[in-house]
Design a protein around this motif. Structure first.
Motif, short mmCIF file in Angstrom:
data_model
loop_
_atom_site.label_atom_id
_atom_site.label_comp_id
_atom_site.label_asym_id
_atom_site.label_seq_id
_atom_site.Cartn_x
_atom_site.Cartn_y
_atom_site.Cartn_z
N ARG A 145 -4.29 12.36 -10.75
CA ARG A 145 -3.77 12.19 -12.18
C ARG A 145 -2.53 11.30 -12.42
NH1 ARG A 145 -8.48 13.68 -12.47
NH2 ARG A 145 -8.97 15.57 -13.04
N PHE A 146 -1.61 11.48 -11.58
CA PHE A 146 -0.15 10.98 -11.30
C PHE A 146 -0.69 9.32 -11.31
CE2 PHE A 146 2.77 8.55 -9.02
CZ PHE A 146 3.84 8.54 -9.80
N CYS A 147 -1.52 9.16 -10.36
CA CYS A 147 -1.77 7.54 -10.12
C CYS A 147 -2.69 6.91 -11.43
CB CYS A 147 -2.69 7.36 -9.06
SG CYS A 147 -1.99 7.78 -7.44
N GLN A 148 -3.43 7.58 -12.09
CA GLN A 148 -4.16 7.04 -13.19
C GLN A 148 -3.18 6.90 -14.35
OE1 GLN A 148 -7.08 10.50 -13.10
NE2 GLN A 148 -8.54 9.54 -11.90
N LYS A 149 -2.24 7.99 -14.62
CA LYS A 149 -1.48 7.87 -15.65
C LYS A 149 -0.37 6.69 -15.52
CE LYS A 149 -1.04 12.72 -17.45
NZ LYS A 149 -0.27 13.79 -17.65
N VAL A 150 0.06 6.47 -14.25
CA VAL A 150 1.15 5.19 -14.04
C VAL A 150 0.25 3.90 -13.88
CG1 VAL A 150 2.97 6.73 -13.23
CG2 VAL A 150 1.36 5.69 -11.64
N SER A 182 7.22 13.43 -8.26
CA SER A 182 8.72 13.67 -8.96
C SER A 182 9.30 12.26 -8.88
CB SER A 182 9.29 14.68 -8.08
OG SER A 182 9.23 14.53 -6.77
N ASP A 183 10.61 12.39 -8.91
CA ASP A 183 11.41 11.20 -9.10
C ASP A 183 11.14 10.11 -8.11
OD1 ASP A 183 13.17 12.24 -10.82
OD2 ASP A 183 14.79 12.85 -9.52
N GLU A 184 10.97 10.36 -6.79
CA GLU A 184 10.91 9.22 -6.02
C GLU A 184 9.45 8.41 -6.47
OE1 GLU A 184 12.61 12.36 -3.29
OE2 GLU A 184 11.56 12.26 -5.09
N HIS A 185 8.35 9.12 -6.48
CA HIS A 185 7.34 8.50 -6.99
C HIS A 185 7.24 7.68 -8.17
CE1 HIS A 185 6.49 12.21 -4.64
NE2 HIS A 185 5.30 11.47 -4.17
N ILE A 242 0.82 -1.26 0.18
CA ILE A 242 0.00 0.11 -0.01
C ILE A 242 1.05 1.23 -0.27
CG2 ILE A 242 -1.59 1.23 1.17
CD1 ILE A 242 -2.62 -1.39 2.61
N LEU A 243 0.78 2.10 -0.87
CA LEU A 243 1.34 3.23 -0.95
C LEU A 243 0.68 4.34 -0.20
CD1 LEU A 243 2.94 3.45 -4.51
CD2 LEU A 243 3.55 2.34 -2.48
N VAL A 244 1.30 5.40 0.28
CA VAL A 244 0.55 6.43 0.85
C VAL A 244 1.05 7.71 0.23
CG1 VAL A 244 -0.10 7.62 3.25
CG2 VAL A 244 0.15 5.29 3.24
N LEU A 245 0.01 8.47 -0.30
CA LEU A 245 0.44 9.60 -1.29
C LEU A 245 -0.39 10.78 -0.93
CD1 LEU A 245 0.45 7.84 -4.64
CD2 LEU A 245 2.30 8.07 -3.40
#
Length: 322
Positions: free
Chosen positions: A218-223, A181-184, A61-64
């Motif tokens: 949006r980031f989650c949806q893109k990746v 960014s990078d870490e994600h 589980i990622l917490v963002l």
């Protein structure tokens, strides 16, 4: 970019780009020859290694959150505590906030050191069934600043995932820094060979926070990272004396509830402000254990149950499709 070497020129197109080693900015770069050969476009072998290493972890589980200061690390720590309250479950918390590692303090582990064995780095244990790993354990002082470029941070994340002796786990919770960014990108890339249950998105009610959180969604949806749901932290303050509710951070645009309705996402819960949460974090204690009868603790427990149900349902769905 996550694929730019430390010694790359300013306008490096990235080692996996079609222009790698060929653009004008590559002239004079020590990596030009290897980039032009196409060798850098091959998949990182660490991805397969991490997939094998984490094959014994049932749920990831990622917490963002797109916004800093919304209580993401606090939520990650209490999610870990709540899951580990079941002594039959093995839980681990990985802190990949390289520049702002607050998990050691929140978990009461400041001053602890990481030990190395033949099977890799050993995480630090809060309880027999709750392990923690953070760059904070590798610093000589909690006040030390980590001043690293992206590639070095990505390398540390790779080490955490590949070289830590996690063992058999029921849950691995990954606390990430704010932003996209990078870490994600690295954590999603390195976990691509494993089953990731999804992300929990943390926000506060005000629009300035929701604006950044929408970018994270949006980031989650893109990746193609599944979203378990959204948690609204600092959602009103209930006076312990008069019981009146005050909106410290007014939800001027409808808060997380309106955002989730607009984006068709589950709202896992709205956690009220409680000064005892901050005090527990400063003291390295679990708020859920210290004040189990508080309104905030009750909301936390409901959120945790929803996350557990989500993970169980994903396992059932996958079993039915196979």
């Amino acid at each position: 970019m996550a694929d730019v070497p430390d010694n790359a020129p300013e306008h490096c197109p990235g080692t996996t780009s079609e222009q790698a080693g060929k653009s004008s900015s590559c002239e004079g770069c020590p990596n030009q020859k290897v980039c032009a050969s196409g060798a850098t476009k091959a998949p990182d072998p660490a991805i397969a290694e991490i997939g094998a290493k984490l094959s014994t972890v049932k749920h990831k589980i990622l917490v963002l959150s797109g916004k800093g200061g919304v209580g993401k690390s606090t939520f990650s720590a209490h999610l870990a505590h709540a899951l580990a309250s079941d002594s039959t479950k093995e839980v681990a918390l990985l802190d990949v906030d390289i520049c702002g590692p607050s998990i050691p303090r929140i978990m009461g582990l400041e001053g602890e050191q990481v030990h190395q064995s033949g099977s890799g780095w050993s995480p630090v244990y809060v309880d027999d069934n709750l392990a923690v790993m953070s760059i904070g354990f590798l610093l000589s002082s909690p006040d030390d600043a980590v001043i690293w470029r992206g590639p070095k941070k990505n390398g540390m994340i790779k080490q955490f995932l590949r070289d830590v002796d996690w063992g058999d786990l029921d849950y691995l919770i990954v606390d990430t820094p704010p932003g996209t960014s990078d870490e994600h990108l690295s954590i999603v890339q390195y976990l691509s060979a494993t089953h990731v249950d999804g992300a929990v998105i943390i926000t506060t009610p005000q629009e300035v926070s929701l604006q950044d959180v929408r970018k994270e969604i949006r980031f989650c949806q893109k990746v193609k990272l599944p979203i378990i749901g959204v948690v609204e932290n600092m959602s009103g303050f209930v006076c312990p004396s008069c019981k009146n509710t005050s909106q410290i951070f007014p939800p001027t645009t409808g808060g997380a509830e309106r955002m989730c309705a607009d984006l068709n996402l589950p709202l896992l819960g709205k956690v009220p402000l409680d000064p005892r949460i901050a005090r527990s974090c400063d003291e390295g204690k679990s708020f859920l254990n210290e004040v189990p009868d508080s309104p905030s603790a009750e909301v936390y427990q409901n959120i945790v149950q929803s996350i557990k149900d989500y993970c169980s349902n994903r396992v059932t769905e996958e079993q039915s499709t196979t």
